[in-house]
Design a protein around this motif. Sequence first.
Motif, PDB file in Angstrom:
ATOM      1  N   GLU A   1       0.781  -1.149  -0.004  1.00  0.00           N
ATOM      2  CA  GLU A   1       0.046  -0.260   0.012  1.00  0.00           C
ATOM      3  C   GLU A   1       0.774   1.316   0.218  1.00  0.00           C
ATOM      4  OE1 GLU A   1      -3.943  -1.672   2.478  1.00  0.00           O
ATOM      5  OE2 GLU A   1      -2.075  -1.023   3.395  1.00  0.00           O
ATOM      6  N   GLN A   2       1.919   1.298   0.814  1.00  0.00           N
ATOM      7  CA  GLN A   2       2.807   2.471   0.831  1.00  0.00           C
ATOM      8  C   GLN A   2       3.680   2.757  -0.190  1.00  0.00           C
ATOM      9  OE1 GLN A   2       4.642   3.044   4.724  1.00  0.00           O
ATOM     10  NE2 GLN A   2       5.816   4.677   4.226  1.00  0.00           N
ATOM     11  N   TYR A   3       4.270   1.690  -0.854  1.00  0.00           N
ATOM     12  CA  TYR A   3       5.383   2.101  -1.553  1.00  0.00           C
ATOM     13  C   TYR A   3       4.807   1.558  -3.221  1.00  0.00           C
ATOM     14  CZ  TYR A   3       8.186   2.408   2.482  1.00  0.00           C
ATOM     15  OH  TYR A   3       8.679   3.046   3.686  1.00  0.00           O
ATOM     16  N   LEU A   4       4.048   0.531  -3.375  1.00  0.00           N
ATOM     17  CA  LEU A   4       3.671   0.238  -4.432  1.00  0.00           C
ATOM     18  C   LEU A   4       2.396   0.653  -5.163  1.00  0.00           C
ATOM     19  CD1 LEU A   4       4.860  -3.530  -4.322  1.00  0.00           C
ATOM     20  CD2 LEU A   4       6.077  -1.650  -4.927  1.00  0.00           C
ATOM     21  N   GLU A   5       1.435   0.473  -4.355  1.00  0.00           N
ATOM     22  CA  GLU A   5       0.113   1.190  -4.638  1.00  0.00           C
ATOM     23  C   GLU A   5      -0.192   2.530  -4.505  1.00  0.00           C
ATOM     24  OE1 GLU A   5      -2.666  -1.301  -2.993  1.00  0.00           O
ATOM     25  OE2 GLU A   5      -2.392  -3.118  -4.197  1.00  0.00           O
ATOM     26  N   GLY A   6       0.507   3.089  -3.571  1.00  0.00           N
ATOM     27  CA  GLY A   6       0.273   4.559  -3.403  1.00  0.00           C
ATOM     28  C   GLY A   6       1.299   5.286  -4.221  1.00  0.00           C
ATOM     29  N   ARG A   7       1.983   4.870  -5.189  1.00  0.00           N
ATOM     30  CA  ARG A   7       3.038   5.511  -5.869  1.00  0.00           C
ATOM     31  C   ARG A   7       3.474   4.587  -6.983  1.00  0.00           C
ATOM     32  NH1 ARG A   7       8.410   6.147  -2.136  1.00  0.00           N
ATOM     33  NH2 ARG A   7       6.763   6.953  -0.671  1.00  0.00           N
ATOM     34  N   ASP A   8       4.023   5.321  -8.114  1.00  0.00           N
ATOM     35  CA  ASP A   8       4.589   4.703  -9.110  1.00  0.00           C
ATOM     36  C   ASP A   8       5.562   3.349  -8.704  1.00  0.00           C
ATOM     37  OD1 ASP A   8       5.602   3.596 -11.538  1.00  0.00           O
ATOM     38  OD2 ASP A   8       5.812   5.493 -12.445  1.00  0.00           O
ATOM     39  N   PRO A   9       5.190   1.950  -8.850  1.00  0.00           N
ATOM     40  CA  PRO A   9       5.927   1.053  -8.449  1.00  0.00           C
ATOM     41  C   PRO A   9       7.449   1.036  -9.178  1.00  0.00           C
ATOM     42  CG  PRO A   9       4.300   0.143  -9.924  1.00  0.00           C
ATOM     43  CD  PRO A   9       3.987   1.483  -9.522  1.00  0.00           C
ATOM     44  N   VAL A  10       7.442   1.646 -10.332  1.00  0.00           N
ATOM     45  CA  VAL A  10       8.728   1.593 -10.944  1.00  0.00           C
ATOM     46  C   VAL A  10       9.608   2.721 -10.043  1.00  0.00           C
ATOM     47  CG1 VAL A  10       9.766   2.715 -13.141  1.00  0.00           C
ATOM     48  CG2 VAL A  10       7.995   1.441 -13.380  1.00  0.00           C
ATOM     49  N   ASN A  11       9.214   3.461  -9.387  1.00  0.00           N
ATOM     50  CA  ASN A  11       9.863   4.079  -8.655  1.00  0.00           C
ATOM     51  C   ASN A  11      10.097   4.037  -7.037  1.00  0.00           C
ATOM     52  OD1 ASN A  11      10.626   6.174 -10.851  1.00  0.00           O
ATOM     53  ND2 ASN A  11       8.795   7.379 -10.642  1.00  0.00           N
ATOM     54  N   ALA A  12       9.786   2.781  -6.778  1.00  0.00           N
ATOM     55  CA  ALA A  12       9.800   2.341  -5.566  1.00  0.00           C
ATOM     56  C   ALA A  12      11.263   2.302  -4.989  1.00  0.00           C
ATOM     57  CB  ALA A  12       9.495   0.904  -5.339  1.00  0.00           C
ATOM     58  N   PRO A  13      11.535   2.757  -3.516  1.00  0.00           N
ATOM     59  CA  PRO A  13      12.871   2.869  -3.109  1.00  0.00           C
ATOM     60  C   PRO A  13      13.574   1.483  -3.344  1.00  0.00           C
ATOM     61  CG  PRO A  13      11.116   2.717  -1.259  1.00  0.00           C
ATOM     62  CD  PRO A  13      10.502   2.726  -2.480  1.00  0.00           C
ATOM     63  N   PRO A  14      14.880   1.514  -3.367  1.00  0.00           N
ATOM     64  CA  PRO A  14      15.900   0.293  -3.598  1.00  0.00           C
ATOM     65  C   PRO A  14      15.408  -0.913  -2.365  1.00  0.00           C
ATOM     66  CG  PRO A  14      17.217   2.523  -3.724  1.00  0.00           C
ATOM     67  CD  PRO A  14      15.863   2.515  -3.127  1.00  0.00           C
ATOM     68  N   PHE A  15      15.365  -0.555  -1.328  1.00  0.00           N
ATOM     69  CA  PHE A  15      15.051  -1.797  -0.465  1.00  0.00           C
ATOM     70  C   PHE A  15      13.769  -2.383  -0.690  1.00  0.00           C
ATOM     71  CE2 PHE A  15      12.580   1.699   1.758  1.00  0.00           C
ATOM     72  CZ  PHE A  15      11.343   1.068   2.009  1.00  0.00           C
ATOM     73  N   MET A  16      12.849  -1.854  -1.487  1.00  0.00           N
ATOM     74  CA  MET A  16      11.880  -2.681  -2.280  1.00  0.00           C
ATOM     75  C   MET A  16      12.337  -3.599  -3.118  1.00  0.00           C
ATOM     76  SD  MET A  16       9.035  -2.282  -0.341  1.00  0.00           S
ATOM     77  CE  MET A  16       7.617  -2.722  -1.526  1.00  0.00           C
ATOM     78  N   ASN A  17      13.341  -3.375  -3.867  1.00  0.00           N
ATOM     79  CA  ASN A  17      13.842  -4.025  -5.060  1.00  0.00           C
ATOM     80  C   ASN A  17      15.228  -4.787  -4.996  1.00  0.00           C
ATOM     81  OD1 ASN A  17      11.612  -2.793  -6.629  1.00  0.00           O
ATOM     82  ND2 ASN A  17      12.938  -1.063  -6.614  1.00  0.00           N
ATOM     83  N   CYS A  18      14.905  -5.821  -4.180  1.00  0.00           N
ATOM     84  CA  CYS A  18      16.337  -6.506  -3.789  1.00  0.00           C
ATOM     85  C   CYS A  18      16.352  -7.931  -4.569  1.00  0.00           C
ATOM     86  CB  CYS A  18      16.497  -6.897  -2.370  1.00  0.00           C
ATOM     87  SG  CYS A  18      16.424  -5.317  -1.203  1.00  0.00           S
ATOM     88  N   SER A  19      15.982  -7.825  -5.945  1.00  0.00           N
ATOM     89  CA  SER A  19      15.915  -8.741  -6.886  1.00  0.00           C
ATOM     90  C   SER A  19      15.707  -8.279  -8.235  1.00  0.00           C
ATOM     91  CB  SER A  19      14.629  -9.768  -6.354  1.00  0.00           C
ATOM     92  OG  SER A  19      14.833 -10.679  -7.549  1.00  0.00           O
ATOM     93  N   PHE A  20      16.824  -8.828  -9.042  1.00  0.00           N
ATOM     94  CA  PHE A  20      16.598  -8.547 -10.358  1.00  0.00           C
ATOM     95  C   PHE A  20      16.967 -10.037 -11.097  1.00  0.00           C
ATOM     96  CE2 PHE A  20      17.820  -7.726 -14.624  1.00  0.00           C
ATOM     97  CZ  PHE A  20      17.087  -6.312 -14.938  1.00  0.00           C
ATOM     98  N   GLY A  21      16.048 -10.361 -12.182  1.00  0.00           N
ATOM     99  CA  GLY A  21      15.988 -11.890 -12.635  1.00  0.00           C
ATOM    100  C   GLY A  21      16.035 -11.667 -14.143  1.00  0.00           C
ATOM    101  N   VAL A  22      16.878 -12.691 -14.805  1.00  0.00           N
ATOM    102  CA  VAL A  22      17.202 -12.694 -15.935  1.00  0.00           C
ATOM    103  C   VAL A  22      16.557 -13.898 -16.509  1.00  0.00           C
ATOM    104  CG1 VAL A  22      18.807 -13.174 -17.994  1.00  0.00           C
ATOM    105  CG2 VAL A  22      19.217 -11.259 -16.210  1.00  0.00           C
ATOM    106  N   ASN A  23      15.517 -13.762 -17.568  1.00  0.00           N
ATOM    107  CA  ASN A  23      14.568 -14.873 -17.879  1.00  0.00           C
ATOM    108  C   ASN A  23      14.958 -15.164 -19.487  1.00  0.00           C
ATOM    109  OD1 ASN A  23      12.236 -15.318 -15.704  1.00  0.00           O
ATOM    110  ND2 ASN A  23      13.128 -13.452 -15.639  1.00  0.00           N
ATOM    111  N   VAL A  24      14.894 -16.318 -19.859  1.00  0.00           N
ATOM    112  CA  VAL A  24      15.280 -16.438 -21.216  1.00  0.00           C
ATOM    113  C   VAL A  24      14.286 -17.558 -21.691  1.00  0.00           C
ATOM    114  CG1 VAL A  24      17.153 -17.663 -22.773  1.00  0.00           C
ATOM    115  CG2 VAL A  24      17.807 -16.669 -20.401  1.00  0.00           C
TER     116      VAL A  24
END
Length: 330
Positions: free
Chosen positions: A123-146
Motif C-alpha cells: 500500500e505504501q510503496y507500490l500502490e500509493g505511488r509509481d511502483p517503478v520508482n519504489a525505493p531500492p530496499f523494495m527491489n532486492c531482486s533482479f532476474g534474467v529470464n530466457v
Amino acid sequence: MSRDRFTLLGRETDCHIFEGEGVRPVREEDVRVKYRPVRVEFPQEIGGWRHAIQDAEERKEALGEPYRWNNKRFAVERIVVTRTHLAEDPVVTLTLQDADYYDFLTTSINLDRKQRNGLSLREQYLEGRDPVNAPPFMNCSFGVNVAVETGRDGMMLFAHRSAQVVGPNRSRWNSSANEGLARDHDLPADGSPISLHAVARRAMFEELAVHASDELDLELIGFGLDLRNNQWAAFFRAVLPRLDEATLRLRWSRGVGDKWEHDRFAFVPADPASVLEFMADQPEESWTPCAPALFYLALVRGAVRRAGDDPEARFTVEEAERRVLEERGM
C-alpha cells in the motif's frame, strides 16, 4: 501512478512491460549496468523484520535443520530508458546497490504485512505511488529470464518450477531458464561492468546444460516488472541452432547444475499458433506473472526476423492469438 498489465489470450497478467515490444532487441552495447557498492538501507521497523529473518535462519542452521542460505545480491536503485539520437534504438541504464537474500525475503514475504503506521509495504510503496520508482530496499531482486528455441527441431522450451523452489513462483510454468543477479557470480573481478547477456548464458548453463561451446543466437528483447511480487526482470530470446530436444534431455539425464529447480519441461513447436495453444491449455493460475509476456515477445521477435526484420510481422502473432481464442471460445 498505476502501470498497465500485459494481457494475452484474454488473460490479464501481473506483469508490466517496462521496455520492449519484440520488434527490435536492445543491443548488448546499449545496456549500461552501473554498480554502486553501498548497502541498501531499510527504515527502522522494516530493518527489524530483516534481523528477525536472519536470526530465525541462523537458528535453523545451528540445529541442522533446512535453512535459507544468505547469498549476496543486488538492489535495483533505478532503471532508465532513453533512445539513440538518430535510429532511436533503446538505451537502458540499470543502477544497482548491494543487497542480500535476507534483504529480498524481508520485503518479498512481507508485502502485505501491516506496519505500525497501518499501511502494508504494498500500500505504501507500490500502490500509493509509481511502483517503478519504489525505493531500492523494495527491489532486492533482479532476474534474467530466457525463452529458448532449439534450432535443429524448431521447438520452444517451457520449464515448470519445482515445488522445492522457495517463493511464490514454485510449481508454476516459467521461462526456459532464469537466474537472479548475484554478486559472487556476476560482478566481474576485474572491475568491468556487469553483463546481463553473461547472466543469461549462466542461466542456460546451470539449468539447461547449454555450454559456452554451443552455438547461440541471444537477444535481449525487453524488461518487465512483476507487479504482484515486485520483482524486476530482463527478457531474452535464445536460439540454439545445433541443439534439439533429444540432445538436451540426454544431457539433463547425465546431470545438470541446478536440476532441482524444475520438475518437468515441455517442448512445443515454436510457431505462434502451437505456442499460444499450449499456453491457452494451461490453467491461468499455473503461470508465473511474467512468463506469458516473455514468450509473447519471443514469438514476435522470431516472426520479425523470419520476415527480414519487417516490423509488420508482429501482426502474424496477433492473428494466431485471435484464431486460438476463437477455436477455444475464450
